[in-house]
Write a protein that holds these residues in place. Sequence first.
Motif, PDB file in Angstrom:
ATOM      1  N   PHE A 167       0.824  -1.202   0.000  1.00 32.14           N
ATOM      2  CA  PHE A 167       0.000   0.000   0.000  1.00 32.14           C
ATOM      3  C   PHE A 167       0.865   1.261   0.000  1.00 32.14           C
ATOM      4  CE2 PHE A 167      -2.218   3.276   2.563  1.00 32.14           C
ATOM      5  CZ  PHE A 167      -3.289   3.525   1.704  1.00 32.14           C
ATOM      6  N   CYS A 168       2.019   1.187   0.664  1.00 34.13           N
ATOM      7  CA  CYS A 168       2.920   2.338   0.756  1.00 34.13           C
ATOM      8  C   CYS A 168       3.940   2.373  -0.377  1.00 34.13           C
ATOM      9  CB  CYS A 168       3.646   2.323   2.095  1.00 34.13           C
ATOM     10  SG  CYS A 168       2.569   2.498   3.519  1.00 34.13           S
ATOM     11  N   SER A 169       3.782   1.507  -1.380  1.00 35.16           N
ATOM     12  CA  SER A 169       4.713   1.442  -2.519  1.00 35.16           C
ATOM     13  C   SER A 169       6.138   1.175  -2.062  1.00 35.16           C
ATOM     14  CB  SER A 169       4.654   2.749  -3.324  1.00 35.16           C
ATOM     15  OG  SER A 169       3.355   2.992  -3.790  1.00 35.16           O
ATOM     16  N   ALA A 170       6.276   0.327  -1.052  1.00 32.90           N
ATOM     17  CA  ALA A 170       7.596  -0.027  -0.529  1.00 32.90           C
ATOM     18  C   ALA A 170       7.763  -1.542  -0.481  1.00 32.90           C
ATOM     19  CB  ALA A 170       7.791   0.567   0.862  1.00 32.90           C
ATOM     20  N   ILE A 171       7.110  -2.247  -1.410  1.00 34.18           N
ATOM     21  CA  ILE A 171       7.118  -3.707  -1.393  1.00 34.18           C
ATOM     22  C   ILE A 171       8.494  -4.271  -1.709  1.00 34.18           C
ATOM     23  CG2 ILE A 171       6.529  -4.023  -3.828  1.00 34.18           C
ATOM     24  CD1 ILE A 171       5.093  -5.975  -0.807  1.00 34.18           C
ATOM     25  N   GLU A 172       9.346  -3.464  -2.329  1.00 37.15           N
ATOM     26  CA  GLU A 172      10.683  -3.943  -2.671  1.00 37.15           C
ATOM     27  C   GLU A 172      11.464  -4.341  -1.421  1.00 37.15           C
ATOM     28  OE1 GLU A 172      14.597  -2.515  -5.281  1.00 37.15           O
ATOM     29  OE2 GLU A 172      12.891  -1.158  -4.931  1.00 37.15           O
ATOM     30  N   GLU A 173      11.217  -3.658  -0.306  1.00 30.60           N
ATOM     31  CA  GLU A 173      11.875  -4.008   0.954  1.00 30.60           C
ATOM     32  C   GLU A 173      11.548  -5.443   1.354  1.00 30.60           C
ATOM     33  OE1 GLU A 173      13.923  -2.048   2.491  1.00 30.60           O
ATOM     34  OE2 GLU A 173      13.623  -0.218   1.331  1.00 30.60           O
ATOM     35  N   ALA A 174      10.283  -5.818   1.214  1.00 30.10           N
ATOM     36  CA  ALA A 174       9.876  -7.180   1.581  1.00 30.10           C
ATOM     37  C   ALA A 174      10.419  -8.202   0.590  1.00 30.10           C
ATOM     38  CB  ALA A 174       8.354  -7.259   1.641  1.00 30.10           C
ATOM     39  N   VAL A 175      10.456  -7.860  -0.699  1.00 29.13           N
ATOM     40  CA  VAL A 175      10.961  -8.795  -1.710  1.00 29.13           C
ATOM     41  C   VAL A 175      12.416  -9.140  -1.438  1.00 29.13           C
ATOM     42  CG1 VAL A 175      11.466  -9.066  -4.167  1.00 29.13           C
ATOM     43  CG2 VAL A 175       9.319  -8.024  -3.457  1.00 29.13           C
ATOM     44  N   ILE A 176      13.208  -8.146  -1.111  1.00 25.45           N
ATOM     45  CA  ILE A 176      14.633  -8.385  -0.853  1.00 25.45           C
ATOM     46  C   ILE A 176      14.813  -9.251   0.385  1.00 25.45           C
ATOM     47  CG2 ILE A 176      16.807  -7.258  -0.261  1.00 25.45           C
ATOM     48  CD1 ILE A 176      15.910  -4.875  -1.932  1.00 25.45           C
ATOM     49  N   GLN A 177      14.123  -8.913   1.467  1.00 29.62           N
ATOM     50  CA  GLN A 177      14.270  -9.701   2.693  1.00 29.62           C
ATOM     51  C   GLN A 177      13.763 -11.126   2.507  1.00 29.62           C
ATOM     52  OE1 GLN A 177      13.014  -7.840   6.382  1.00 29.62           O
ATOM     53  NE2 GLN A 177      13.277  -5.780   5.526  1.00 29.62           N
ATOM     54  N   TRP A 178      12.670 -11.277   1.761  1.00 30.35           N
ATOM     55  CA  TRP A 178      12.079 -12.598   1.559  1.00 30.35           C
ATOM     56  C   TRP A 178      13.003 -13.507   0.744  1.00 30.35           C
ATOM     57  CZ3 TRP A 178       8.593 -14.038   4.660  1.00 30.35           C
ATOM     58  CH2 TRP A 178       7.700 -15.063   4.392  1.00 30.35           C
ATOM     59  N   SER A 179      13.786 -12.919  -0.154  1.00 30.21           N
ATOM     60  CA  SER A 179      14.678 -13.727  -0.995  1.00 30.21           C
ATOM     61  C   SER A 179      15.878 -14.255  -0.222  1.00 30.21           C
ATOM     62  CB  SER A 179      15.167 -12.894  -2.179  1.00 30.21           C
ATOM     63  OG  SER A 179      15.979 -11.816  -1.745  1.00 30.21           O
TER      64      SER A 179
ATOM     65  N   ILE B 282       1.956 -12.597  -2.996  1.00 24.14           N
ATOM     66  CA  ILE B 282       1.986 -11.138  -3.189  1.00 24.14           C
ATOM     67  C   ILE B 282       3.321 -10.700  -3.778  1.00 24.14           C
ATOM     68  CG2 ILE B 282       1.977  -8.923  -1.978  1.00 24.14           C
ATOM     69  CD1 ILE B 282      -0.027 -10.123  -0.009  1.00 24.14           C
ATOM     70  N   LEU B 283       4.409 -11.254  -3.236  1.00 25.18           N
ATOM     71  CA  LEU B 283       5.736 -10.847  -3.701  1.00 25.18           C
ATOM     72  C   LEU B 283       6.023 -11.372  -5.098  1.00 25.18           C
ATOM     73  CD1 LEU B 283       7.752 -11.321  -0.377  1.00 25.18           C
ATOM     74  CD2 LEU B 283       6.560  -9.307  -1.236  1.00 25.18           C
ATOM     75  N   PHE B 284       5.549 -12.569  -5.435  1.00 27.71           N
ATOM     76  CA  PHE B 284       5.713 -13.089  -6.791  1.00 27.71           C
ATOM     77  C   PHE B 284       4.978 -12.218  -7.807  1.00 27.71           C
ATOM     78  CE2 PHE B 284       6.748 -17.826  -5.798  1.00 27.71           C
ATOM     79  CZ  PHE B 284       8.018 -17.428  -5.399  1.00 27.71           C
ATOM     80  N   LYS B 285       3.789 -11.759  -7.422  1.00 24.52           N
ATOM     81  CA  LYS B 285       3.038 -10.887  -8.330  1.00 24.52           C
ATOM     82  C   LYS B 285       3.789  -9.583  -8.581  1.00 24.52           C
ATOM     83  CE  LYS B 285      -1.610 -12.593  -7.220  1.00 24.52           C
ATOM     84  NZ  LYS B 285      -2.929 -12.264  -6.608  1.00 24.52           N
ATOM     85  N   GLU B 286       4.415  -9.064  -7.553  1.00 26.83           N
ATOM     86  CA  GLU B 286       5.196  -7.839  -7.742  1.00 26.83           C
ATOM     87  C   GLU B 286       6.390  -8.085  -8.653  1.00 26.83           C
ATOM     88  OE1 GLU B 286       4.321  -4.846  -6.713  1.00 26.83           O
ATOM     89  OE2 GLU B 286       2.490  -5.736  -5.901  1.00 26.83           O
ATOM     90  N   LEU B 287       7.004  -9.244  -8.539  1.00 28.95           N
ATOM     91  CA  LEU B 287       8.109  -9.582  -9.437  1.00 28.95           C
ATOM     92  C   LEU B 287       7.613  -9.760 -10.872  1.00 28.95           C
ATOM     93  CD1 LEU B 287      10.145 -12.134  -7.273  1.00 28.95           C
ATOM     94  CD2 LEU B 287      10.815  -9.807  -7.873  1.00 28.95           C
ATOM     95  N   GLY B 288       6.412 -10.325 -11.014  1.00 24.95           N
ATOM     96  CA  GLY B 288       5.876 -10.569 -12.351  1.00 24.95           C
ATOM     97  C   GLY B 288       5.424  -9.311 -13.073  1.00 24.95           C
ATOM     98  N   ARG B 289       5.058  -8.262 -12.335  1.00 25.27           N
ATOM     99  CA  ARG B 289       4.606  -7.034 -12.976  1.00 25.27           C
ATOM    100  C   ARG B 289       5.728  -6.291 -13.681  1.00 25.27           C
ATOM    101  NH1 ARG B 289       0.698  -4.657  -8.167  1.00 25.27           N
ATOM    102  NH2 ARG B 289      -1.003  -6.171  -8.420  1.00 25.27           N
ATOM    103  N   GLY B 290       6.953  -6.508 -13.259  1.00 25.00           N
ATOM    104  CA  GLY B 290       8.076  -5.843 -13.900  1.00 25.00           C
ATOM    105  C   GLY B 290       8.286  -4.416 -13.467  1.00 25.00           C
TER     106      GLY B 290
ATOM    107  N   GLN C  25      19.438 -12.293  -9.800  1.00 25.61           N
ATOM    108  CA  GLN C  25      19.668 -13.051  -8.564  1.00 25.61           C
ATOM    109  C   GLN C  25      18.473 -12.968  -7.626  1.00 25.61           C
ATOM    110  OE1 GLN C  25      21.747 -10.896  -9.898  1.00 25.61           O
ATOM    111  NE2 GLN C  25      23.576 -12.099 -10.456  1.00 25.61           N
ATOM    112  N   LEU C  26      17.823 -11.810  -7.586  1.00 28.32           N
ATOM    113  CA  LEU C  26      16.670 -11.646  -6.701  1.00 28.32           C
ATOM    114  C   LEU C  26      15.516 -12.548  -7.130  1.00 28.32           C
ATOM    115  CD1 LEU C  26      15.546 -10.056  -4.299  1.00 28.32           C
ATOM    116  CD2 LEU C  26      14.723  -8.348  -5.910  1.00 28.32           C
TER     117      LEU C  26
END
Length: 419
Positions: free
Chosen positions: A280-292, A318-326, A333-334
């Motif tokens: 919601f805060c457009s900061a999902i990249e933080e979670a993607v990096i930690q999750w990987s 949720i994180l896969f969808k963000e990766l798929g949107r490009g 590597q991520l």
Amino acid sequence: MAVSLAMEQSYKMKPSTLLNSIIMSTVKAAAKTLVSVTSSTAVREGEKWKAGDHFRYLLMLTIWVTVWVLRVMMDHFPCSVIPSPSAIMGRFSGGGFLSSSSPSPSLSLLLHDGPENGELDGSSDKAIGRALSHIFGLLNEIPATSMKYQFTVAMADRIVDDNVREGDESLQEINRTALSTAFSRTSSLLYASLQSMIQQQQPETATWPSRLLHMLPLGSHLLSYFTTISGLLPSATSNCQSQKQNSLVIFGEVTGFAGDSVMAEKLGKELLWITSKLKFCSAIEEAVIQWSFASGLASLSLTAHPRVQSSIVQISAILFKELGRGELEASRQLKFRSLILWLPLFCYASNGLTCPVFTVGEKAEMERVIEEVILSLPPSDQEIILSNWLQDFTISSSDWPNLQSCFDKWCRSSRKLLL
């Protein structure tokens, strides 16, 4: 002056933390000494106590009773045992010491609770960020059954939404920092909770076949399977039930295996909520990096309770969808680490019976998302990911995710490269 009076009153009404710790440590020491004296070898063999045993017994008994009498008196007859802040600050004056008009540096942040002269000083310009981080920390500690839990969630939700609504970049950065820190802390607590559950599922009294199966990859699944069909081996489920029955309730909180199970489910839901707020805060990249990088959590999630798996699967989706949107600047590597760590969970996790994690349409959509992310990688990475998926998919009892079309596309592209 009002703050000083309030602090003085609080000091009079509560004993200090140091005094509490001294009291409790003394009580514990006295109790241990009493137990050691009464359960000594001489007592067990029927011999008489020596003079030293009598002296130690009476001494510790006296200390124990005295400490508890002092504690009761402090609770029911509060007195100013500890000097008040005003007395401490006014003890010295001049010569480099503190005066009554100059508070100590350790209390400066507490006494200056608002802007001075209409300007924000360095201690309060990011007070909203500290408050938000403090609320997220409390959220991990408050039991989900508490009446104040939903109150705390609503408060954190409201602060984050108000920061977004203001549209200021500094407030957006506060949201990103607080949520990223909360995501890291909650995922670490979830890992520790699952690890504690795994350790309790492996008692020292287990027979050697069950120990051997536990050492194998996916040993918990194999152990549960053999127990179901034959009943020859002790299962983790039976251990869970026995430990649930033997769990204790201390200060209103459940301990033991049942407590860890409830805590893991609570932390999983909190982590899912934090992930949604990061999006919601457009900061999902933080979670993607930690999750990987969460390899330990990914390994333990394979044998976690289905309700815990449900939250973790939804986070991964949720994180896969963000990766798929490009839209994210995700590196090769991520993407590779995310798929190689969390795709096996999709194969082994239970979809749920009474409340399915995904509907049929959502499953099909996730398969398309995963396929897009895989095909965006080089052929060598596709080979590793699809080979691991095929092994997990054929072993597991689930029919999802079915990436056969993606596997066929990789085969055709590999055939063209060869020719």
